[in-house]
Motif scaffolding. Structure first.
Motif, PDB file in Angstrom:
ATOM      1  N   PHE A 210       0.823  -1.215   0.000  1.00  0.00           N
ATOM      2  CA  PHE A 210       0.000   0.000   0.000  1.00  0.00           C
ATOM      3  C   PHE A 210       0.859   1.267   0.000  1.00  0.00           C
ATOM      4  O   PHE A 210       0.378   2.351  -0.332  1.00  0.00           O
ATOM      5  CB  PHE A 210      -0.953  -0.006   1.199  1.00  0.00           C
ATOM      6  N   HIS A 211       2.147   1.132   0.367  1.00  0.00           N
ATOM      7  CA  HIS A 211       3.025   2.307   0.353  1.00  0.00           C
ATOM      8  C   HIS A 211       3.254   2.814  -1.076  1.00  0.00           C
ATOM      9  O   HIS A 211       3.745   3.927  -1.269  1.00  0.00           O
ATOM     10  CB  HIS A 211       4.370   1.968   0.996  1.00  0.00           C
ATOM     11  N   LEU A 212       2.870   2.010  -2.067  1.00  0.00           N
ATOM     12  CA  LEU A 212       3.019   2.423  -3.468  1.00  0.00           C
ATOM     13  C   LEU A 212       1.786   3.144  -4.005  1.00  0.00           C
ATOM     14  O   LEU A 212       1.785   3.577  -5.159  1.00  0.00           O
ATOM     15  CB  LEU A 212       3.290   1.196  -4.350  1.00  0.00           C
ATOM     16  N   CYS A 213       0.750   3.272  -3.179  1.00  0.00           N
ATOM     17  CA  CYS A 213      -0.500   3.844  -3.712  1.00  0.00           C
ATOM     18  C   CYS A 213      -1.074   4.890  -2.759  1.00  0.00           C
ATOM     19  O   CYS A 213      -0.629   5.045  -1.614  1.00  0.00           O
ATOM     20  CB  CYS A 213      -1.526   2.742  -3.969  1.00  0.00           C
ATOM     21  N   ASN A 214      -2.081   5.582  -3.237  1.00  0.00           N
ATOM     22  CA  ASN A 214      -2.810   6.573  -2.462  1.00  0.00           C
ATOM     23  C   ASN A 214      -4.277   6.163  -2.460  1.00  0.00           C
ATOM     24  O   ASN A 214      -4.881   5.994  -3.517  1.00  0.00           O
ATOM     25  CB  ASN A 214      -2.646   7.962  -3.083  1.00  0.00           C
ATOM     26  N   ILE A 215      -4.858   5.981  -1.271  1.00  0.00           N
ATOM     27  CA  ILE A 215      -6.230   5.473  -1.151  1.00  0.00           C
ATOM     28  C   ILE A 215      -7.145   6.609  -0.736  1.00  0.00           C
ATOM     29  O   ILE A 215      -6.845   7.370   0.187  1.00  0.00           O
ATOM     30  CB  ILE A 215      -6.271   4.311  -0.139  1.00  0.00           C
ATOM     31  N   GLN A 216      -8.286   6.731  -1.439  1.00  0.00           N
ATOM     32  CA  GLN A 216      -9.178   7.859  -1.240  1.00  0.00           C
ATOM     33  C   GLN A 216     -10.605   7.379  -1.034  1.00  0.00           C
ATOM     34  O   GLN A 216     -11.000   6.336  -1.543  1.00  0.00           O
ATOM     35  CB  GLN A 216      -9.159   8.784  -2.458  1.00  0.00           C
ATOM     36  N   GLN A 217     -11.374   8.180  -0.280  1.00  0.00           N
ATOM     37  CA  GLN A 217     -12.816   7.973  -0.224  1.00  0.00           C
ATOM     38  C   GLN A 217     -13.468   9.260  -0.719  1.00  0.00           C
ATOM     39  O   GLN A 217     -13.269  10.338  -0.172  1.00  0.00           O
ATOM     40  CB  GLN A 217     -13.278   7.605   1.178  1.00  0.00           C
ATOM     41  N   LYS A 218     -14.245   9.118  -1.789  1.00  0.00           N
ATOM     42  CA  LYS A 218     -14.765  10.318  -2.457  1.00  0.00           C
ATOM     43  C   LYS A 218     -16.210  10.625  -2.090  1.00  0.00           C
ATOM     44  O   LYS A 218     -16.663  11.747  -2.232  1.00  0.00           O
ATOM     45  CB  LYS A 218     -14.641  10.144  -3.974  1.00  0.00           C
ATOM     46  N   THR A 219     -16.962   9.582  -1.655  1.00  0.00           N
ATOM     47  CA  THR A 219     -18.371   9.793  -1.345  1.00  0.00           C
ATOM     48  C   THR A 219     -18.693   9.143  -0.011  1.00  0.00           C
ATOM     49  O   THR A 219     -17.946   8.338   0.523  1.00  0.00           O
ATOM     50  CB  THR A 219     -19.283   9.178  -2.435  1.00  0.00           C
ATOM     51  N   GLU A 220     -19.845   9.493   0.521  1.00  0.00           N
ATOM     52  CA  GLU A 220     -20.290   8.910   1.785  1.00  0.00           C
ATOM     53  C   GLU A 220     -20.476   7.402   1.642  1.00  0.00           C
ATOM     54  O   GLU A 220     -20.224   6.646   2.574  1.00  0.00           O
ATOM     55  CB  GLU A 220     -21.614   9.568   2.216  1.00  0.00           C
ATOM     56  N   SER A 221     -20.917   6.938   0.462  1.00  0.00           N
ATOM     57  CA  SER A 221     -21.165   5.508   0.261  1.00  0.00           C
ATOM     58  C   SER A 221     -19.877   4.693   0.263  1.00  0.00           C
ATOM     59  O   SER A 221     -19.904   3.483   0.444  1.00  0.00           O
ATOM     60  CB  SER A 221     -21.908   5.287  -1.068  1.00  0.00           C
ATOM     61  N   SER A 222     -18.748   5.363   0.068  1.00  0.00           N
ATOM     62  CA  SER A 222     -17.480   4.640   0.035  1.00  0.00           C
ATOM     63  C   SER A 222     -16.681   4.835   1.332  1.00  0.00           C
ATOM     64  O   SER A 222     -15.499   4.571   1.376  1.00  0.00           O
ATOM     65  CB  SER A 222     -16.638   5.093  -1.156  1.00  0.00           C
ATOM     66  N   LYS A 223     -17.350   5.324   2.387  1.00  0.00           N
ATOM     67  CA  LYS A 223     -16.653   5.632   3.630  1.00  0.00           C
ATOM     68  C   LYS A 223     -16.079   4.370   4.261  1.00  0.00           C
ATOM     69  O   LYS A 223     -16.737   3.348   4.334  1.00  0.00           O
ATOM     70  CB  LYS A 223     -17.609   6.307   4.606  1.00  0.00           C
ATOM     71  N   PHE A 224     -14.843   4.456   4.704  1.00  0.00           N
ATOM     72  CA  PHE A 224     -14.189   3.308   5.311  1.00  0.00           C
ATOM     73  C   PHE A 224     -13.215   3.804   6.383  1.00  0.00           C
ATOM     74  O   PHE A 224     -12.888   4.982   6.467  1.00  0.00           O
ATOM     75  CB  PHE A 224     -13.443   2.472   4.265  1.00  0.00           C
ATOM     76  N   SER A 225     -12.766   2.887   7.207  1.00  0.00           N
ATOM     77  CA  SER A 225     -11.697   3.170   8.165  1.00  0.00           C
ATOM     78  C   SER A 225     -10.497   2.346   7.760  1.00  0.00           C
ATOM     79  O   SER A 225     -10.629   1.336   7.076  1.00  0.00           O
ATOM     80  CB  SER A 225     -12.138   2.801   9.586  1.00  0.00           C
ATOM     81  N   ARG A 231       4.438  -1.982   7.044  1.00  0.00           N
ATOM     82  CA  ARG A 231       4.750  -1.213   5.834  1.00  0.00           C
ATOM     83  C   ARG A 231       4.170  -1.843   4.576  1.00  0.00           C
ATOM     84  O   ARG A 231       3.909  -1.162   3.592  1.00  0.00           O
ATOM     85  CB  ARG A 231       6.270  -1.088   5.682  1.00  0.00           C
ATOM     86  N   ASN A 232       3.905  -3.142   4.639  1.00  0.00           N
ATOM     87  CA  ASN A 232       3.470  -3.840   3.440  1.00  0.00           C
ATOM     88  C   ASN A 232       2.007  -4.303   3.510  1.00  0.00           C
ATOM     89  O   ASN A 232       1.551  -5.012   2.617  1.00  0.00           O
ATOM     90  CB  ASN A 232       4.366  -5.070   3.194  1.00  0.00           C
ATOM     91  N   ARG A 233       1.289  -3.889   4.539  1.00  0.00           N
ATOM     92  CA  ARG A 233      -0.079  -4.413   4.676  1.00  0.00           C
ATOM     93  C   ARG A 233      -0.985  -3.383   5.349  1.00  0.00           C
ATOM     94  O   ARG A 233      -0.658  -2.842   6.407  1.00  0.00           O
ATOM     95  CB  ARG A 233      -0.049  -5.710   5.465  1.00  0.00           C
ATOM     96  N   LEU A 234      -2.119  -3.127   4.700  1.00  0.00           N
ATOM     97  CA  LEU A 234      -3.091  -2.147   5.174  1.00  0.00           C
ATOM     98  C   LEU A 234      -4.472  -2.793   5.233  1.00  0.00           C
ATOM     99  O   LEU A 234      -4.854  -3.550   4.337  1.00  0.00           O
ATOM    100  CB  LEU A 234      -3.133  -0.945   4.233  1.00  0.00           C
ATOM    101  N   LYS A 235      -5.227  -2.518   6.303  1.00  0.00           N
ATOM    102  CA  LYS A 235      -6.602  -3.001   6.416  1.00  0.00           C
ATOM    103  C   LYS A 235      -7.571  -1.857   6.150  1.00  0.00           C
ATOM    104  O   LYS A 235      -7.488  -0.797   6.773  1.00  0.00           O
ATOM    105  CB  LYS A 235      -6.869  -3.575   7.808  1.00  0.00           C
ATOM    106  N   LEU A 306      -0.112 -15.412   0.326  1.00  0.00           N
ATOM    107  CA  LEU A 306       0.467 -14.239   0.989  1.00  0.00           C
ATOM    108  C   LEU A 306       1.922 -14.472   1.376  1.00  0.00           C
ATOM    109  O   LEU A 306       2.738 -13.551   1.317  1.00  0.00           O
ATOM    110  CB  LEU A 306      -0.364 -13.880   2.222  1.00  0.00           C
ATOM    111  N   ASP A 307       2.242 -15.693   1.787  1.00  0.00           N
ATOM    112  CA  ASP A 307       3.630 -15.999   2.169  1.00  0.00           C
ATOM    113  C   ASP A 307       4.604 -15.807   1.005  1.00  0.00           C
ATOM    114  O   ASP A 307       5.768 -15.450   1.202  1.00  0.00           O
ATOM    115  CB  ASP A 307       3.730 -17.436   2.668  1.00  0.00           C
ATOM    116  N   LYS A 308       4.124 -16.012  -0.212  1.00  0.00           N
ATOM    117  CA  LYS A 308       4.984 -15.899  -1.389  1.00  0.00           C
ATOM    118  C   LYS A 308       5.338 -14.450  -1.724  1.00  0.00           C
ATOM    119  O   LYS A 308       6.312 -14.198  -2.425  1.00  0.00           O
ATOM    120  CB  LYS A 308       4.328 -16.564  -2.589  1.00  0.00           C
ATOM    121  N   ILE A 309       4.526 -13.515  -1.221  1.00  0.00           N
ATOM    122  CA  ILE A 309       4.783 -12.107  -1.579  1.00  0.00           C
ATOM    123  C   ILE A 309       5.375 -11.329  -0.411  1.00  0.00           C
ATOM    124  O   ILE A 309       5.685 -10.152  -0.557  1.00  0.00           O
ATOM    125  CB  ILE A 309       3.494 -11.415  -2.058  1.00  0.00           C
ATOM    126  N   ARG A 310       5.516 -11.956   0.753  1.00  0.00           N
ATOM    127  CA  ARG A 310       6.043 -11.246   1.920  1.00  0.00           C
ATOM    128  C   ARG A 310       7.560 -11.146   1.837  1.00  0.00           C
ATOM    129  O   ARG A 310       8.211 -11.979   1.278  1.00  0.00           O
ATOM    130  CB  ARG A 310       5.640 -11.973   3.202  1.00  0.00           C
TER     131      ARG A 310
END
Length: 310
Positions: A210-225, A231-235, A306-310
């Motif tokens: 996820f450090h390679l990308c930028n994550i956005q929420q643009k509308t109320e329907s896409s709201k997330f936490s 460094r390599n994993r985002l929930k 997942l083990d193959k990409i860690r």
């Protein structure tokens, strides 16, 4: 091979099970031709015992016509379809009380009717508990059908009141690009396979690199936490905003992910989207590999990827 989601089966499917040595498990069982016997009353009892156990548990498949050794398929053990017809097997299964809805028997012919295999596809029943012909209730446990405890039978009577939802797919598509960035949209589909509406659920997306990308929420329907795990994993957690009714499908997520053009190849090539759905009836898990357009089921299989990409 996702055997359970297939609607029809071929001899090639059976050969793959054998060549890949797909082991029996809580959702899969093999039975040699001797499991069917018109003259042996105990064999008919065993059929109702095994099939009701799957329906009382989480559903699954019994392959009649394949022998096993140490819980792995050993070889073809064909059934004489002239003697043991699909209709005969259906009549035996109907001795289970109450009747199991949506059960399917799929005949596979090897060369002719005389050499047959029956793939019996058993759903997780919403009308459980089901009683076998010997007046007992069974569950699937490890590789066997085991008698149920009294409290387990009582618990099953409440199954009809418990929702059953699952992840039914995922899309990760590029929606537009600029000179410097690509933007993707992440969406999952959930479906209610139970008989009760579900108004409380949460879907977690786990994204690597996820450090390679930028994550956005643009509308109320896409709201997330979101929670950074490392460094390599985002929930990314998306909670319910509306009830999902029986047989209804809903899209959930609609998350925008932006990637720099120079990072896109690495991000896309190694991306695995691991999903866990939480709801009042339990959990469901699925992983999606966009670069291969491949879905992976089962926590052990997902962890292996997942083990193959860690």
């Amino acid at each position: 091979m996702d055997l359970y989601n297939k609607e029809e089966y071929s001899f090639d499917d059976i050969e793959k099970l054998i060549s890949n040595e797909v082991e029996e498990n809580i959702h899969l069982d093999y039975k040699a031709d001797g499991a069917l016997d018109k003259k042996d009353d105990k064999k008919r009892n065993e059929i109702t015992k095994d099939i009701s156990a799957f329906a009382n548990s989480d559903g699954g498949i019994i392959v009649y016509g394949v022998s096993e050794e140490d819980h792995r398929p050993k070889g073809i053990s064909p059934i004489d379809g002239r003697i043991y017809t699909k209709e005969w097997l259906e009549n035996v299964i109907q001795l289970i009380q109450p009747r199991i809805d949506d059960l399917k028997i799929c005949p596979v012919r090897i060369n002719d009717l005389e050499q047959s295999i029956y793939v019996v596809k058993i759903p997780r029943s919403g009308n459980a508990p089901h009683m076998a012909r010997d007046k007992r209730y069974y569950k699937r446990f490890n590789f066997k059908s085991e008698p149920m405890e009294d409290y387990e039978v009582k618990d099953l009577y409440n199954r009809i009141f418990i929702p059953k939802i699952k992840i039914d797919g995922c899309t990760f598509v590029r929606i537009y690009k600029t000179e410097s960035r690509y933007e993707y949209q992440l969406t999952a589909k959930i479906i209610n396979e139970g008989k009760q509406p579900c108004d409380s659920y949460k879907l977690n997306f786990y994204i690597n690199n996820f450090h390679l990308c930028n994550i956005q929420q643009k509308t109320e329907s896409s709201k997330f936490s979101y929670t950074v795990i490392n460094r390599n994993r985002l929930k990314l957690a998306v909670s319910s905003k509306e009830a999902i009714y029986p047989d209804e499908e809903l899209d959930i997520g609609h998350i925008s992910i932006s990637v720099k053009k120079e990072d896109d190849s690495l991000f896309w090539r190694s991306l695995v989207i691991d999903m866990i759905l939480f709801y009042s009836g339990g959990t469901d898990e699925l992983a999606y590999i966009p670069s291969a357009h491949r879905f992976v089921e089962g926590r052990d299989n997902i962890n292996e990827v997942l083990d193959k990409i860690r």
